[in-house]
Design a protein around this motif. Structure first.
Motif, PDB file in Angstrom:
ATOM      1  N   UNK A 229      -3.627 -10.811 -13.180  1.00  0.00           N
ATOM      2  CA  UNK A 229      -3.418  -9.624 -14.014  1.00  0.00           C
ATOM      3  C   UNK A 229      -4.666  -8.748 -13.915  1.00  0.00           C
ATOM      4  N   UNK A 230      -4.468  -7.483 -13.568  1.00  0.00           N
ATOM      5  CA  UNK A 230      -5.569  -6.517 -13.489  1.00  0.00           C
ATOM      6  C   UNK A 230      -5.265  -5.367 -14.439  1.00  0.00           C
ATOM      7  N   UNK A 231      -6.293  -4.925 -15.137  1.00  0.00           N
ATOM      8  CA  UNK A 231      -6.152  -3.764 -16.020  1.00  0.00           C
ATOM      9  C   UNK A 231      -6.932  -2.604 -15.425  1.00  0.00           C
ATOM     10  N   UNK A 232      -6.326  -1.445 -15.404  1.00  0.00           N
ATOM     11  CA  UNK A 232      -6.997  -0.266 -14.873  1.00  0.00           C
ATOM     12  C   UNK A 232      -6.490   0.972 -15.611  1.00  0.00           C
ATOM     13  N   UNK A 233      -7.245   2.041 -15.487  1.00  0.00           N
ATOM     14  CA  UNK A 233      -6.828   3.278 -16.154  1.00  0.00           C
ATOM     15  C   UNK A 233      -6.034   4.181 -15.226  1.00  0.00           C
ATOM     16  N   UNK A 234      -6.046   3.858 -13.961  1.00  0.00           N
ATOM     17  CA  UNK A 234      -5.275   4.661 -13.018  1.00  0.00           C
ATOM     18  C   UNK A 234      -4.676   3.746 -11.965  1.00  0.00           C
ATOM     19  N   UNK A 235      -3.636   4.213 -11.394  1.00  0.00           N
ATOM     20  CA  UNK A 235      -2.950   3.388 -10.410  1.00  0.00           C
ATOM     21  C   UNK A 235      -3.291   3.905  -9.024  1.00  0.00           C
ATOM     22  N   UNK A 236      -4.068   3.122  -8.293  1.00  0.00           N
ATOM     23  CA  UNK A 236      -4.503   3.534  -6.958  1.00  0.00           C
ATOM     24  C   UNK A 236      -3.429   3.248  -5.910  1.00  0.00           C
ATOM     25  N   UNK A 237      -2.822   2.097  -6.019  1.00  0.00           N
ATOM     26  CA  UNK A 237      -1.862   1.672  -5.005  1.00  0.00           C
ATOM     27  C   UNK A 237      -0.556   1.339  -5.705  1.00  0.00           C
ATOM     28  N   UNK A 238       0.513   1.821  -5.139  1.00  0.00           N
ATOM     29  CA  UNK A 238       1.827   1.491  -5.673  1.00  0.00           C
ATOM     30  C   UNK A 238       2.617   0.826  -4.575  1.00  0.00           C
ATOM     31  N   UNK A 239       3.204  -0.289  -4.908  1.00  0.00           N
ATOM     32  CA  UNK A 239       4.030  -1.008  -3.946  1.00  0.00           C
ATOM     33  C   UNK A 239       5.394  -1.184  -4.582  1.00  0.00           C
ATOM     34  N   UNK A 240       6.392  -0.878  -3.837  1.00  0.00           N
ATOM     35  CA  UNK A 240       7.738  -0.972  -4.391  1.00  0.00           C
ATOM     36  C   UNK A 240       8.093  -2.430  -4.627  1.00  0.00           C
ATOM     37  N   UNK A 241       8.963  -2.707  -5.570  1.00  0.00           N
ATOM     38  CA  UNK A 241       9.333  -4.100  -5.862  1.00  0.00           C
ATOM     39  C   UNK A 241      10.072  -4.783  -4.698  1.00  0.00           C
ATOM     40  N   UNK A 242      10.652  -4.004  -3.852  1.00  0.00           N
ATOM     41  CA  UNK A 242      11.397  -4.590  -2.744  1.00  0.00           C
ATOM     42  C   UNK A 242      10.582  -4.658  -1.458  1.00  0.00           C
ATOM     43  N   UNK A 243       9.294  -4.336  -1.504  1.00  0.00           N
ATOM     44  CA  UNK A 243       8.457  -4.363  -0.297  1.00  0.00           C
ATOM     45  C   UNK A 243       8.327  -5.772   0.247  1.00  0.00           C
ATOM     46  N   UNK A 244       8.364  -6.770  -0.642  1.00  0.00           N
ATOM     47  CA  UNK A 244       8.212  -8.132  -0.154  1.00  0.00           C
ATOM     48  C   UNK A 244       9.414  -8.551   0.697  1.00  0.00           C
ATOM     49  N   UNK A 245      10.554  -7.927   0.508  1.00  0.00           N
ATOM     50  CA  UNK A 245      11.729  -8.251   1.323  1.00  0.00           C
ATOM     51  C   UNK A 245      11.491  -7.906   2.785  1.00  0.00           C
ATOM     52  N   UNK A 246      10.698  -6.863   3.018  1.00  0.00           N
ATOM     53  CA  UNK A 246      10.406  -6.448   4.388  1.00  0.00           C
ATOM     54  C   UNK A 246       9.448  -7.407   5.077  1.00  0.00           C
ATOM     55  N   UNK A 247       8.492  -7.961   4.312  1.00  0.00           N
ATOM     56  CA  UNK A 247       7.469  -8.797   4.930  1.00  0.00           C
ATOM     57  C   UNK A 247       7.831 -10.276   4.954  1.00  0.00           C
ATOM     58  N   UNK A 248       8.610 -10.735   4.016  1.00  0.00           N
ATOM     59  CA  UNK A 248       8.888 -12.182   3.933  1.00  0.00           C
ATOM     60  C   UNK A 248      10.157 -12.582   4.674  1.00  0.00           C
TER      61      UNK A 248
END
Length: 106
Positions: free
Chosen positions: A86-105
């Motif tokens: 779990x990481x806490x931040x004030x801004x979102x630097x990187x966004x990864x779609x929830x289905x991105x793992x389907x492409x790699x796995x």
């Protein structure tokens, strides 16, 4: 039509002027002098507000902004254990779609 050319109008206004001269105009009453206390009241209020603004305005501490974004990742650790990071931040630097793992796995 001018007044000079009409004798009736000229006579009418002369009669009104004579009546105005006979009017008695009453003297204007003297105003009472206001006490000095009345101008002290607004001055006191203004001074109180000025002092209040001077003493009660303090510098506020800059607080750290609360984290607006929580990044929760699920990773496979040693012995094939699943671990949450779990990481806490004030801004979102990187966004990864929830289905991105389907492409790699798969």
């Amino acid at each position: 039509m001018k007044i000079d050319k009409d004798p009736e109008l000229k006579a009418f206004f002369q009669e009104i002027r004579k009546q105005d001269e006979q009017l008695l105009i009453p003297p204007f009453p003297e105003l009472e002098k206001k006490s000095h206390i009345q101008w002290w009241i607004p001055m006191g209020i203004a001074a109180s507000l000025a002092l209040g603004a001077f003493f009660f305005t303090s510098e506020e501490k800059q607080e750290q902004p609360s984290p607006e974004v929580l990044i929760i990742t699920l990773e496979e650790g040693p012995d094939q254990e699943l671990q949450f990071h779990i990481q806490e931040t004030t801004e979102m630097d990187i966004w990864e779609s929830p289905t991105a793992s389907l492409l790699t796995e798969f």
